[in-house]
Design an enzyme around this catalytic site. Structure first.
Site, PDB file in Angstrom:
ATOM      1  N   MET A   1      -5.757  -2.047  -5.093  1.00  0.00           N
ATOM      2  CA  MET A   1      -5.667  -2.104  -3.637  1.00  0.00           C
ATOM      3  C   MET A   1      -5.040  -0.829  -3.066  1.00  0.00           C
ATOM      4  O   MET A   1      -4.695   0.092  -3.802  1.00  0.00           O
ATOM      5  CB  MET A   1      -4.859  -3.329  -3.217  1.00  0.00           C
ATOM      6  CG  MET A   1      -5.628  -4.634  -3.293  1.00  0.00           C
ATOM      7  SD  MET A   1      -4.604  -6.000  -2.715  1.00  0.00           S
ATOM      8  CE  MET A   1      -5.854  -7.215  -2.331  1.00  0.00           C
TER       9      MET A   1
ATOM     10  N   MET B   1      25.028  -5.189 -20.703  1.00  0.00           N
ATOM     11  CA  MET B   1      25.421  -3.956 -21.393  1.00  0.00           C
ATOM     12  C   MET B   1      25.928  -2.944 -20.370  1.00  0.00           C
ATOM     13  O   MET B   1      26.045  -3.234 -19.196  1.00  0.00           O
ATOM     14  CB  MET B   1      24.229  -3.386 -22.170  1.00  0.00           C
ATOM     15  CG  MET B   1      23.742  -4.257 -23.312  1.00  0.00           C
ATOM     16  SD  MET B   1      22.314  -3.535 -24.168  1.00  0.00           S
ATOM     17  CE  MET B   1      23.152  -2.453 -25.316  1.00  0.00           C
TER      18      MET B   1
ATOM     19  N   ASP C   1       0.806  -1.225   0.000  1.00  0.00           N
ATOM     20  CA  ASP C   1       0.000   0.000   0.000  1.00  0.00           C
ATOM     21  C   ASP C   1       0.838   1.273   0.000  1.00  0.00           C
ATOM     22  O   ASP C   1       0.347   2.332  -0.369  1.00  0.00           O
ATOM     23  CB  ASP C   1      -0.926   0.024   1.223  1.00  0.00           C
ATOM     24  CG  ASP C   1      -1.829  -1.199   1.294  1.00  0.00           C
ATOM     25  OD1 ASP C   1      -2.185  -1.723   0.224  1.00  0.00           O
ATOM     26  OD2 ASP C   1      -2.164  -1.629   2.413  1.00  0.00           O
TER      27      ASP C   1
END
Length: 769
Positions: free
Chosen positions: A198, A564, A156
Site C-alpha cells: 500500500m 536486560m 502511508d
C-alpha cells in the site's frame, strides 16, 4: 482553566494501527491537566450527528487495555456531510452544546485540512447559530475560539513535515513478516515473487520494505524507472540467479508509475518476467493486512509522545495560534503549522503530475531521499569498469553482545565499500578473531540475504584489544588494512579508545576508524539510539501483551517482569511506556522501600476499581538488594486479598529473533553513511583525533563524534552515558499510569515553520526510519 472548558478527541478517515495509543495518551493527559475529555465516535460523522452515543465523555478506565489493540476503538469514517457548510454548522452546534472548544484530530491530510477549515469558519458558524436561535450571545463570547491540534495517523507516511506517521512502522512489520515468510518458500522452489504494498501515491512503504528485505527491484511513484527499465530489471534478475541466488523479490508500490505517468501493475511485472526469463513467478498483494494487527513498540511510543505533546500544545494555544500538527523530526517532537504541511504535501503530488520527480523526492523530506539513495547504492551492483579506482582495504567487525540488525549493517558496509572501489575484509569473532588472524575478503554476493538474519553472522565477542594490540597491528599490516568499521556496543566503544591510545606505538592504527552503535541495551554514549534496541523493545512489548492476556478472565493479577540492559534502564523505561506499565524500576532513578510501598498502594487502589491487571518492569541491575524476587514477594504480600502476583525474567529472548524493520533500515543507513565517511577520511591525514569517531543519532541528526570527546559524557563504572534523553519519557509513563508527578514542558515541541530540507546536511532522521 487554561485549556478551556472541555477537550475532544476525534479520529477521521481511514484508521491506522497505533491510533488507540494516541487516544489513550490524549484522554489521560487531558484528565491529568484537569480537562473534561470526550470521545467523538466515527470521526466527523459523529461530530455532525451528535447525541450521547457519538459524543461521549471519556474516563481514565475507558482507555484501559487499548494500548495493544489495532485499529481505533472510537471508530473512524469518511463524512461527506462535514464537507458541506450545513454539516459543519451542525457539528459546531453539537460542540458548543457540550462546551468543547479544543479538538485533537487524528487523521490524514484530508481530515486535518477539514479541521482547519472548521476552525477558520468557527466564528461565522457561531453567528449563524445565534441567528437561528440555537445558541445565545453568551455562548458566542464563552466559546469564541476553536483550537485544533493534529496528529497524523496514516500507514502511508505521505504527510510532509513529519519523519513518521502513526501506523507506518506497524505496517512495515506486517509487510516484512510476509516477505520473510515468502522468501523461505521462494528459496525452496527457486521462485520470483512480485509483491504489491500500500501507500497510495507515496512509495515510502515499498522503498523501506525493499531496503529491509534486500529486494532485487522496487517500483515507486516518486522515481519512475527510465525507458528500457524492463530489460534492465530482467538482466539483473538473471544475473542474480546466475550468481546462485535462488529467489528474486520485486516490490511494487500500489501507485507505481512509469516515466509517462502510466500505472505499473504487479501483473504487468509478472508477465514481463515470465515472458522474458521464464522464471516461476507469483504475485502477492498484501492489501489490508498492512492496516491490521497489533501496533509495534515504535508506534505505541510515537503515538503516546504525540498525544501528550498535543495536549500540551492545546494548553499553550491562543486565539492567534495557527492550527498545528505534532510531528517527529529525528528523535524530537516538533510542532508545525498544519496548513504549511498540507500545502507541501499537495506540492508533492503536483510535482509528480508535472513529471518533476526529483523535486517530488526532495519534497518528501531528507529521510525519504536518503532511503532512496541508500537503496540505489546497495541494490545495483556496478560493473568492474564502472567502479572508482581505489587501493584501500577496509575491515569490518562486530564487537560485544549480538544485536538484531548487525547483519544488515555489515551487508550495507560491504556493498557500499565495494561500490566505492575498496576491497572489503570481514573479521570473525570481534577483536579476538582479529588478533588470531580470522580475516578474509568478503564479496558482494557473500552478504546476500543478510538483512533479515538475527544475531551476528560474522560472530561477535566481548574481548577488548588492549592486551593484543601488537598481534592486531601485525594483522593490520599483513592485510594492509587502511580503515576500520566497528559495529557493536559498549565494548566496541572501549575497544576503539584502546586502539586510539595505541596509535603512539603502532602506526598501523593511524587509520580512519568509526564505530556504529549496535546493542539492545542502548547504552552507548554519543547516540540516542542503537541498532538492536527496537527489536528488543518489540520482544518485550509482545511478551508483556501475552503475559497480560494470560490473566484475561481470571482474578486481578500483577506481573513483575525483569528486562536486560545492564545498568541502563532504557529497555525497562521505554518498554514500560510501550506496554502500559504501572512502574519501571531502573538504576538511573534510585528508589527505596518507601517508593516500593507507594507503588504497591497505588496499584492496590487501582485494582479495587475497574482495573484487572498490573504490570511492573524492573531493569536487571536497578538495585542489588531490591531484586526481582524481593519485589515479587513484596507485591505478593502487600497485595494479598486484592491481587495475586506472577514474575517473569525475559532473559536472552530480548537479543534474539529477526530484526525489526526499524533496525534493518537504521543499520543499513547508518552503516552506509559510516562507509562514505571512511572513504573521505582515507584521503586525508590519519593522525587527527577526528579520524576515530562514533557515528550516533543526536536529536535530529546523525553526527560523527571523536571518541575522545565522549569520555566526559561516560560513566565507565556502570557503562552508561551520564545523560540520557529517554529519562524525560519517564514522567510521561507515570502520568499515563495515573501517578501524580511533574512533567517538564521545557523540552516540548515549539512551533516551527516548514522549510525545504529543514534538517542539517548530515541529518538523516534515521532514528525515525
Amino acid at each position: 482553566m487554561a485549556l478551556g472548558d472541555w477537550e475532544s478527541c476525534s479520529g477521521s478517515g481511514l484508521h491506522s494501527v497505533g491510533m488507540n495509543a494516541a487516544v489513550r495518551a490524549v484522554v489521560r493527559m487531558g484528565i491529568y491537566v484537569g480537562a473534561k475529555v470526550y470521545f467523538i465516535r466515527e470521526g466527523y460523522q459523529g461530530m455532525v450527528d451528535g447525541g450521547e452515543e457519538n459524543i461521549k465523555e471519556a474516563s481514565w478506565e475507558s482507555v484501559s487495555s487499548m494500548l495493544q489493540m489495532g485499529g481505533t476503538v472510537i471508530g473512524s469514517a469518511r463524512c461527506k456531510e462535514f464537507r458541506s457548510h450545513e454539516g459543519r454548522l451542525k457539528a459546531a452546534h453539537n460542540l458548543v452544546q457540550r462546551g468543547i472548544t479544543n479538538l485533537c484530530v487524528i487523521g490524514g491530510d484530508g481530515s486535518l485540512t477539514g479541521a482547519n477549515l472548521f476552525r477558520e469558519e468557527w466564528s461565522g458558524l457561531l453567528e449563524e447559530l445565534v441567528q437561528q436561535g440555537l445558541i445565545d450571545e453568551d455562548a458566542v463570547q464563552k466559546y469564541s475560539a476553536l483550537h485544533i491540534v493534529g496528529m497524523v495517523g496514516s500507514i502511508d507516511n505521505d504527510f510532509c513535515g513529519t519523519d513518521m506517521t502513526i501506523g507506518t512502522d506497524s505496517a512495515l512489520h506486517r509487510i516484512i513478516e510476509v516477505v520473510d515468510a515468502i522468501m523461505t518458500t521462494a528459496q525452496s522452489h527457486q521462485r520470483t515473487f512480485v509483491l504489491e504494498v500500500m501507500g497510495r501515491h507515496c512509495g515510502y512503504l515499498a522503498l523501506v520494505s525493499a531496503l529491509a528485505c534486500g529486494a532485487d527491484w522496487v517500483l515507486i511513484p516518486e522515481m519512475p524507472p527510465e525507458d528500457g527499465w524492463e530489460e534492465k530489471m530482467c538482466q539483473k534478475l538473471s544475473a542474480n540467479r546466475a550468481g546462485m541466488k535462488r529467489l528474486n523479490v520485486i516490490i511494487v508500490a500500489e501507485g507505481a508509475i512509469d516515466c509517462n505517468n502510466k500505472p505499473i501493475t504487479t501483473d504487468q511485472v509478472k508477465d514481463l518476467v515470465v515472458r522474458c526469463l521464464g522464471f516461476d513467478t507469483r504475485v502477492t498483494i498484501l492489501g489490508h493486512v498492512q492496516r491490521g494487527g497489533t501496533p509495534s513498540a515504535f508506534d505505541r511510543i510515537l503515538a503516546s509522545r504525540m498525544g501528550v505533546e498535543a495536549v500540551i500544545a492545546l494548553l499553550e494555544t491562543t486565539a492567534n495560534t495557527p492550527a498545528c500538527v505534532v510531528s517527529l523530526c529525528g528523535n524530537q517532537a516538533v510542532r508545525l503549522p498544519l496548513m504549511e504541511c498540507v500545502q507541501m504535501t499537495q506540492e508533492v503530488q503536483k510535482a509528480m503530475d508535472e513529471k518533476k520527480f526529483e523535486e517530488a523526492v526532495k519534497l518528501r523530506g531528507r529521510s525519504f531521499e536518503n532511503n532512496l539513495k541508500t537503496y540505489k547504492l546497495l541494490a545495483h551492483r556496478k560493473l568492474e569498469s564502472e567502479l572508482p579506482h581505489s587501493n584501500f582495504n577496509i575491515a569490518v567487525l562486530n564487537v560485544g553482545a549480538p544485536a538484531a540488525g548487525m547483519n544488515a549493517a555489515v551487508r550495507s558496509a560491504v556493498r557500499v565499500g565495494i561500490s566505492e572501489g575498496h576491497k572489503m575484509f570481514a573479521v570473525n569473532d570481534g577483536f579476538e578473531g582479529f588478533y588470531k588472524g580470522q580475516i578474509k575478503e568478503i564479496k558482494w554476493a557473500d552478504v546476500g540475504g543478510w538483512t533479515g538474519q538475527g544475531g551476528s553472522l560474522l560472530g561477535t565477542k566481548r574481548t577488548l584489544p588492549a592486551k593484543h594490540v601488537e598481534k592486531i597491528a601485525e594483522q593490520m599490516r599483513a592485510h594492509n588494512i587502511n580503515a576500520l568499521l566497528v559495529i557493536g556496543g559498549f565494548e566496541a566503544y572501549l575497544g576503539l579508545m584502546e586502539l586510539l591510545e595505541a596509535r603512539g606505538k603502532y602506526d598501523e592504527f593511524c587509520v580512519p576508524m568509526v564505530m556504529v552503535p549496535a546493542t539492545v541495551s542502548n547504552n552507548v554514549p554519543g547516540s540516542d539510539l542503537s541498532i538492536g534496541a527496537d527489536t528488543a523493545l518489540n520482544a518485550i512489548t509482545d511478551t508483556c501483551d501475552r503475559i497480560k492476556q494470560s490473566a484475561s478472565g481470571t482474578k486481578r493479577r500483577v506481573f513483575i517482569i525483569e528486562t536486560m540492559g545492564g545498568y541502563c534502564g532504557y529497555l525497562a523505561s521505554v518498554g514500560g511506556l510501550a506496554a502500559g506499565a504501572d512502574a519501571a524500576y531502573i538504576y538511573e532513578e534510585p528508589f527505596d522501600i518507601r517508593d516500593l510501598q507507594s507503588n504497591v498502594e497505588h496499584l492496590t487502589e487501582k485494582m479495587k476499581g475497574a482495573i484487572q491487571r498490573g504490570l511492573v518492569l524492573r531493569n536487571e541491575n536497578s538495585n542489588e538488594n531490591y531484586t526481582t524476587d524481593f519485589i515479587y514477594q513484596l507485591y505478593s504480600e502487600e497485595g494479598r486479598g486484592v491481587f495475586d502476583c506472577r514474575k517473569n525474567v525475559l532473559g536472552h529472548m530480548q537479543q534474539g529473533g529477526a530484526p525489526s524493520p526499524f533496525d534493518r533500515n537504521f543499520g543499513t543507513k547508518i552503516s552506509a553513511k559510516a562507509m562514505l565517511w571512511l572513504t573521505k577520511k582515507m584521503n586525508e591525514t590519519f593522525r587527527q583525533e577526528d579520524t576515530c569517531c562514533l557515528l550516533g543519532m543526536r536529536r535530529r541528526a546523525l553526527v560523527f563524534q571523536p571518541v575522545v570527546q565522549l569520555k566526559d559524557e561516560t560513566d565507565f563504572v556502570h557503562r552508561i552515558p551520564k545523560e540520557q534523553w529517554w529519562l524525560k519519557l519517564r514522567p510521561l509513563m507515570k502520568i499515563l499510569a495515573k501517578y501524580k508527578t511533574s512533567y517538564d514542558v521545557s523540552d516540548s515541541g515549539q512551533l516551527e515553520h516548514v522549510v525545504r530540507n529543514i534538517r542539517p546536511k548530515e541529518s538523516d532522521a534515521s532514528g525515525a526510519m
